[in-house]
Design an enzyme around this catalytic site. Structure first.
Site, mmCIF file in Angstrom:
data_model
loop_
_atom_site.group_PDB
_atom_site.id
_atom_site.type_symbol
_atom_site.label_atom_id
_atom_site.label_comp_id
_atom_site.label_asym_id
_atom_site.label_seq_id
_atom_site.Cartn_x
_atom_site.Cartn_y
_atom_site.Cartn_z
ATOM 1 C CE LYS A 1 75.481 26.867 3.276
ATOM 2 N NZ LYS A 1 74.467 26.801 2.223
ATOM 3 C CB SER B 1 74.858 23.859 -0.054
ATOM 4 O OG SER B 1 74.641 25.216 0.213
ATOM 5 C CE LYS C 1 72.446 19.408 0.537
ATOM 6 N NZ LYS C 1 72.994 20.697 0.035
#
Length: 295
Positions: A169, A94, A237
């Site tokens: 995502k 990701s 993140k």
């Protein structure tokens, strides 16, 4: 298919195991080393990403962050140096959608296809091969990668061109983070008001408020079990990717910023490597009350 798999962490390890169960031959590399039980018939440990790429038809990367993907692909003895024309690179990490497009361009210049295919479902989905896989690719590359995705996931969607998987995502992580925050607030509220959070969760799961976060994360919050299925540091993140891309697009994401601040308070409390359901503790500290079962 001869498949390279780089990154054998909490998610990558069971994903690789499911590929092997599906009959694919694996060439494996991980910076922490390849576990002994992943070495044997049909599974070969390799000394570098370049070696993986030289032996495999398709190379899958599953590492933590954008710089990690760049290093694996283009660093010393990276995947790019071991590729030959016609091979396929599939990044299931990701990472930044912008960086993804750049990586795809560089891999394309070597005569190889590129697919971005981040996943959702956590370690539970990875082990059960029920991951949701969000794909950015050409139709041709998607079809080449489909048999691999079918060994690891249940819901597989071609969202659009390269980069679209990562964009999807990011959207997923925004929704999940805000849902964690909402469920945390609801359970703290209910518990402080004197209701049993176990029964509150049970009741809510039968209505419009139900979600996977309510099913899985709320149980963790109530039982105080924060062993990571998806680490807080990784969710943070992902939200930083969301916020930085939002700034570039001129989009306002106030709820995402709030969720990131809740995670930041967990970092200050030393909870960076706990499951992301740990956000409930941030709400508890603000409220002076811990979610407590009646029995």
């Amino acid at each position: 298919m001869k498949v390279g798999f780089i990154g054998l962490g909490l998610m990558g390890l069971p994903m690789a195991q499911n590929l092997r169960k599906a009959g694919h031959e694996l060439f494996l590399h991980s910076r922490s080393g390849v576990p002994a039980d992943l070495q044997g018939e049909g599974m070969t440990a390799c000394g570098s990403p370049a070696e993986v790429a030289s032996k495999a038809e398709a190379v899958i990367t599953m590492v933590p962050d954008t710089p990690d993907v760049e290093k694996v692909l283009f660093g010393e003895n990276g995947v790019a140096s071991g590729l030959s024309s016609g091979k396929l690179v599939i990044d299931m990490s990701s990472i930044s959608p912008v960086a993804t497009k750049d990586f795809a361009k560089r891999i394309g210049e070597l005569g190889c296809g590129y697919v971005d295919a981040p996943v959702s479902g956590g370690d539970i989905g990875a082990k059960a091969a029920t991951l949701t896989i969000m794909v950015g690719a050409s139709e041709t590359d998607f079809e080449r990668a489909r048999p691999l995705f079918e060994a690891m996931g249940k819901t597989i969607t071609l969202v659009g061109d390269v980069g679209s998987g990562q964009t999807c995502k990011v959207a997923n992580q925004i929704i999940v983070a805000l849902n964690i925050e909402a469920v945390s607030e609801a359970l703290v509220f209910a518990s402080k008001a004197g209701a049993d959070p176990v029964r509150v969760r049970q009741a809510l799961m039968g209505g419009f408020a139900n979600s996977r976060v309510l099913e899985v994360h709320a149980e963790r919050m109530i039982n105080r079990t924060f062993k990571p299925g998806f680490r807080t540091r990784l969710h943070m993140k992902d939200l930083e990717v969301a916020l930085s891309n939002a700034r570039a697009l001129g989009v306002s994401l106030p709820g995402t910023a709030l969720a990131q601040q809740m995670f930041n308070s967990c970092v200050a409390a030393g909870e960076l490597d706990e499951d992301d359901s740990i956000m409930c503790k941030a709400i508890e500290r603000l409220s002076g009350h811990e979610i407590t079962k009646k029995s």
